[in-house]
Write a protein that holds these residues in place. Structure first.
Motif, PDB file in Angstrom:
ATOM      1  N   SER A  36       0.832  -1.215   0.000  1.00  0.00           N
ATOM      2  CA  SER A  36       0.000   0.000   0.000  1.00  0.00           C
ATOM      3  C   SER A  36       0.862   1.258   0.000  1.00  0.00           C
ATOM      4  O   SER A  36       0.415   2.332  -0.385  1.00  0.00           O
ATOM      5  CB  SER A  36      -0.944  -0.005   1.214  1.00  0.00           C
ATOM      6  N   LYS A  95       0.545   5.505  -1.401  1.00  0.00           N
ATOM      7  CA  LYS A  95       1.128   6.570  -0.568  1.00  0.00           C
ATOM      8  C   LYS A  95       1.327   6.030   0.846  1.00  0.00           C
ATOM      9  O   LYS A  95       0.728   5.018   1.213  1.00  0.00           O
ATOM     10  CB  LYS A  95       0.254   7.817  -0.551  1.00  0.00           C
ATOM     11  N   GLU A  96       2.153   6.716   1.602  1.00  0.00           N
ATOM     12  CA  GLU A  96       2.412   6.264   2.967  1.00  0.00           C
ATOM     13  C   GLU A  96       1.132   6.349   3.785  1.00  0.00           C
ATOM     14  O   GLU A  96       0.353   7.292   3.629  1.00  0.00           O
ATOM     15  CB  GLU A  96       3.503   7.108   3.610  1.00  0.00           C
ATOM     16  N   ASN A  97       0.923   5.339   4.625  1.00  0.00           N
ATOM     17  CA  ASN A  97      -0.315   5.298   5.414  1.00  0.00           C
ATOM     18  C   ASN A  97      -0.069   4.531   6.706  1.00  0.00           C
ATOM     19  O   ASN A  97       0.942   3.827   6.841  1.00  0.00           O
ATOM     20  CB  ASN A  97      -1.424   4.646   4.583  1.00  0.00           C
ATOM     21  N   PRO A  98      -0.985   4.639   7.672  1.00  0.00           N
ATOM     22  CA  PRO A  98      -0.774   3.990   8.986  1.00  0.00           C
ATOM     23  C   PRO A  98      -0.683   2.471   8.894  1.00  0.00           C
ATOM     24  O   PRO A  98       0.068   1.856   9.661  1.00  0.00           O
ATOM     25  CB  PRO A  98      -2.021   4.399   9.788  1.00  0.00           C
ATOM     26  N   TYR A 145       0.624   0.704   6.487  1.00  0.00           N
ATOM     27  CA  TYR A 145       1.988   0.396   6.055  1.00  0.00           C
ATOM     28  C   TYR A 145       2.959   0.533   7.223  1.00  0.00           C
ATOM     29  O   TYR A 145       3.816  -0.327   7.442  1.00  0.00           O
ATOM     30  CB  TYR A 145       2.407   1.346   4.917  1.00  0.00           C
TER      31      TYR A 145
END
Lengths: 209, 333
Positions: A19, A23-26, A28
């Motif tokens: 994921s 974009k970067e996400n919680p 990940y």
């Protein structure tokens, strides 16, 4: 049952890591932190199970191998790094490992990585019955090695027919090497992706065998 | 919209479109199963031929010297060599350079002996054949005959029996592994008193026949790092132990000099190297089918074509847009 749960957990965290490509996400970040934590925890457990227990604790308790107290005490000195007043004691095990490591490694490493490689570069260009492509390969190998070494010789300016031309050929040889490495790197990264897709499509979704 | 803007947009394309296209291209070949041929190279053939020349009186080490990060590339190599050795009744020692490699070695062994996997080997644990061992039956042919005479029938689909302690010993991880290799040149048992399943090595028949690395015929190090060089430095240079590499594609170019110098007998480079070994196993009738590495080669080829296209398109846009005359691309500082 447990295997199925394991596969679903693996699939979830595979998708969680990928994921990041969007974009970067919680999710990940959770997966990333778990990778680090679980790897460390697993390493500690394995180290206790296959190293400390059979090689130190059991021989000490069951076999009374008191001699092992010496390396155990030396190893414990590493922990003194966390106590500022006696942190200097941790230098002893480090010095011991560095000293023995260097002593053991140096002769054989020199032989393996330097002398053997030098020997392999000292080859005849041509011998009776040698196929032409081997002759070409030998010439490229020897002059390529020399040219690359000239490029890394910095005590003379890279000018003139020897150092100037030699270093130019050297940089081309090095670039060809980088190109091959880059190609292999692409192949390697794709291989890792293939492994994950096989897991998702095969083990998880059963779409492929 | 001017022509320059088209080139500029091509060069500044959102990278997520590239990820998406790679993802799609990576999935489709698995479902369509094109089955593109994989040719074999001298580097892999030489390992195959060497293992193929070994028999029941020989033993090899397979070092699972990698972590899960490179499992997709490295595990198929270890699995392929292990299958080949089991087929030829060659005893196999499984070791690991790192703590995480310990699990990789065990996982590969479980895969080769998993009844759900085509061409699996039926595993007989160390305790299960204790009576035969006590009776002194350790020769592989005699062992199989005695085991089957005791009422055990080879399951349908199985490629054969493998006896723990005769056909394989799962030694696992040991710290400071380079020193362990050095120590095993004198005695394997001195470095590992028991295997990863807590079976004593002193009672294993394969340890009686192969007491040290000097009595071992090959070490195949399947590695995701420079750990593989330890086998050359401490095994090859110290006692002349033949060594073969199975390395990730990223590091493959680093180790070609070892082939040229004759320090290793061959090298499997990346998933492609593993696929080549699987093809050789199938061609020689050792396995009926290829495995995961070969299956992945269609995807590998498709992805490489796509990446080559991206590189060509990117270069066309770069030169056609005149960006080679500029110091930096517009919008990239």
């Amino acid at each position: 049952m447990y295997e199925t749960i394991g596969i679903w957990v693996g699939a979830f965290f595979t998708l969680a890591i990928y994921s990041f490509l969007y974009k970067e996400n919680p999710v990940y970040r959770l997966a990333e932190h778990l990778v680090v934590g679980i790897s460390l925890g697993y390493t500690m457990a394995i180290t206790y199970d296959v190293v400390l227990k059979p090689r130190l604790i059991e021989p000490l308790i069951g076999g009374h191998a008191w001699i092992l107290l010496i390396p155990a005490a030396l190893g414990l000195l590493y922990i003194t790094r966390f106590i500022p007043g006696i942190a200097w004691l941790s230098r002893y095990p480090i010095a011991f490992v560095m000293g023995t490591g260097m002593g053991v490694a140096f002769p054989l490493t020199m032989k393996s990585n330097v002398l053997r490689q030098l020997e392999a570069a000292m080859i005849p260009f041509y011998q009776s019955g040698m196929p032409w492509h081997v002759v070409v390969g030998n010439i490229v190998l020897v002059f390529g090695t020399l040219a690359a070494l000239i490029y890394f010789f910095f005590s003379k300016p890279h000018k003139g027919p020897f150092f100037g031309t030699g270093s130019k050929i050297g940089i081309w040889i090095i670039m060809l090497g980088f190109g091959a490495t880059f190609g292999f790197t692409v192949m390697g990264r794709i291989s890792l992706l293939i492994g994950r897709i096989q897991y998702l499509l095969g083990d998880w979704l059963h779409l492929i065998e | 919209m001017s022509a320059v803007n088209i080139w500029e947009r091509m060069l500044n394309i959102d990278r997520r479109w590239i990820f998406l296209s790679i993802g799609v291209i990576s999935i489709v070949p698995f479902l369509t199963k094109i089955g593109m041929p994989v040719s074999t190279t001298d580097e892999v053939e030489s390992i195959f031929n060497y293992v193929d020349s070994l028999g029941k009186e020989n033993a090899i080490f397979i070092g699972f010297d990698y972590d899960p990060g490179t499992q997709a590339e490295n595990t198929p190599m270890g699995v392929a060599v292990m299958r080949h050795a089991f087929h030829n009744n060659v005893s196999v020692f499984l070791t690991a350079y790192t703590p995480l490699g310990h699990g990789m070695a065990g996982g590969a062994l479980d895969y080769v002996t998993n009844p759900a996997v085509p061409g699996y080997y039926s595993r007989v644990d160390f305790s299960q054949w204790a009576d035969l061992r006590d009776a002194g039956v350790t020769d592989k042919d005699e062992l199989v005959a005695a085991w089957e005479a005791a009422g055990h029938e080879l399951p349908e689909g199985s490629s054969g029996w493998v006896f723990e302690g005769r056909d394989f010993a799962y030694l696992g991880y040991a710290p400071l592994f380079y020193l362990v290799i050095l120590g095993m040149t004198a005695s394997i048992e001195a470095q590992y008193h028991q295997d990863a399943n807590e079976n004593p090595l002193s009672e294993m028949p394969m340890l009686r026949e192969h007491k040290s690395l000097r009595e071992v015929d090959l070490a195949v190090t399947v590695s995701g790092s420079s750990a593989c060089t330890a086998w050359v430095i401490y095994g090859r240079e110290k006692i002349g132990l033949p060594v073969a590499f199975g390395v990730t594609a990223v590091s493959a170019t680093d180790y070609y000099p070892y082939i040229q110098s004759g320090q290793i007998i061959g090298q499997m480079g990346g998933l492609r190297g593993a696929a080549e070994y699987e093809v050789l196993l199938k061609e020689h009738g050792i396995t009926e089918t290829t495995d995961k590495a070969f299956t992945g080669m269609d995807v590998q080829s498709a992805d490489h074509i796509l990446i080559i296209l991206f590189i060509i398109i990117g270069n066309i846009a770069y030169f056609m847009g005149g960006f080679h005359k500029q110091k930096s691309l517009k919008g990239r500082g």
